[in-house]
Design a protein around this motif. Structure first.
Motif, PDB file in Angstrom:
ATOM      1  N   ILE A 178     -22.869 -14.354  84.820  1.00 34.31           N
ATOM      2  CA  ILE A 178     -21.921 -14.033  85.898  1.00 34.31           C
ATOM      3  C   ILE A 178     -21.366 -15.316  86.510  1.00 34.31           C
ATOM      4  O   ILE A 178     -20.157 -15.430  86.732  1.00 34.31           O
ATOM      5  CB  ILE A 178     -22.593 -13.150  86.977  1.00 34.31           C
ATOM      6  N   ARG A 179     -22.241 -16.290  86.771  1.00 26.81           N
ATOM      7  CA  ARG A 179     -21.784 -17.575  87.335  1.00 26.81           C
ATOM      8  C   ARG A 179     -20.802 -18.269  86.392  1.00 26.81           C
ATOM      9  O   ARG A 179     -19.774 -18.790  86.820  1.00 26.81           O
ATOM     10  CB  ARG A 179     -22.972 -18.498  87.609  1.00 26.81           C
ATOM     11  N   THR A 180     -21.112 -18.268  85.107  1.00 24.94           N
ATOM     12  CA  THR A 180     -20.235 -18.898  84.118  1.00 24.94           C
ATOM     13  C   THR A 180     -18.868 -18.210  84.104  1.00 24.94           C
ATOM     14  O   THR A 180     -17.832 -18.882  84.068  1.00 24.94           O
ATOM     15  CB  THR A 180     -20.875 -18.832  82.714  1.00 24.94           C
ATOM     16  N   LYS A 181     -18.855 -16.908  84.158  1.00 27.05           N
ATOM     17  CA  LYS A 181     -17.607 -16.153  84.165  1.00 27.05           C
ATOM     18  C   LYS A 181     -16.798 -16.468  85.421  1.00 27.05           C
ATOM     19  O   LYS A 181     -15.583 -16.688  85.347  1.00 27.05           O
ATOM     20  CB  LYS A 181     -17.903 -14.656  84.083  1.00 27.05           C
ATOM     21  N   LYS A 182     -17.453 -16.529  86.579  1.00 30.15           N
ATOM     22  CA  LYS A 182     -16.748 -16.836  87.822  1.00 30.15           C
ATOM     23  C   LYS A 182     -16.204 -18.268  87.813  1.00 30.15           C
ATOM     24  O   LYS A 182     -15.093 -18.518  88.268  1.00 30.15           O
ATOM     25  CB  LYS A 182     -17.684 -16.644  89.026  1.00 30.15           C
TER      26      LYS A 182
END
Length: 188
Positions: A178-182
């Motif tokens: 999720i962090r990578t996507k954001k």
């Protein structure tokens, strides 16, 4: 992925036994994870006085820095007088308010009585949530009858420890994704 375990008391043996079991099972399931097990009985921690955690020295600096570098925290605590030990609370007080942001926290509780099973829900989980940890929703609770001669004899506790490890690693991987996507949404 860095994993830090905290055995949250300076007295007794059950929490240390439970954390040792967790560490053994984690090393089998995730042998490549970088890991540190902090038994608070092995360290001389200063009492929190409001300073930045980076201003402490010695054992206090080591423990707080290990926690700050963690991706996953396994927190083991006994229940004394219907509460978590002051030594464990002091560790949280030494850290910044949002110290556990983007970290996954999982809990193992040991207690002399089944009547203490809600202490994690009423005391520990709110502290960890306030500090912005991503909590593994279930926790392992082991009581007096689960131990014999310094070992955990209840097979169900062994299975719950294995599941806690799996859930913590799964949650950490999901949160990292999720962090990578954001972060990819930003153009810089």
């Amino acid at each position: 992925m860095k994993v830090v375990g905290i055995s949250g008391s300076i007295v007794g043996s059950k929490t240390k036994t439970a954390m040792s079991l967790l560490w053994e099972e984690m090393n089998k399931a995730y042998p490549n994870a970088e890991h540190v097990l902090l038994d608070l009985a092995d360290y001389q921690l200063q009492f929190s006085d409001g300073r930045n955690y980076l201003d402490y020295t010695g054992d206090t600096a080591y423990v707080t820095e290990q926690i700050m570098q963690a991706d996953i925290l396994f927190i083991g605590t006994p229940i004394f007088q219907a509460s978590i030990p002051g030594t464990l609370k002091n560790v949280f007080d030494l850290l910044p308010t949002q110290a556990l942001r983007d970290k996954v926290a999982a809990i193992i509780v040991t207690a002399g009585s089944a009547r203490h099973f809600l202490v994690a829900e009423q005391q520990l989980k709110p502290i960890l949530s306030y500090m912005k940890a991503h909590l593994v929703s279930s926790y392992v609770f082991a009581e007096e009858k689960d131990f014999l001669n310094g070992n955990i004899i209840n097979d169900d506790v062994h299975l719950r420890v294995q599941r806690l490890i799996e859930d913590a690693f799964d949650l950490a991987e999901a949160q990292a994704s999720i962090r990578t996507k954001k972060e990819a949404e930003y153009d810089f």
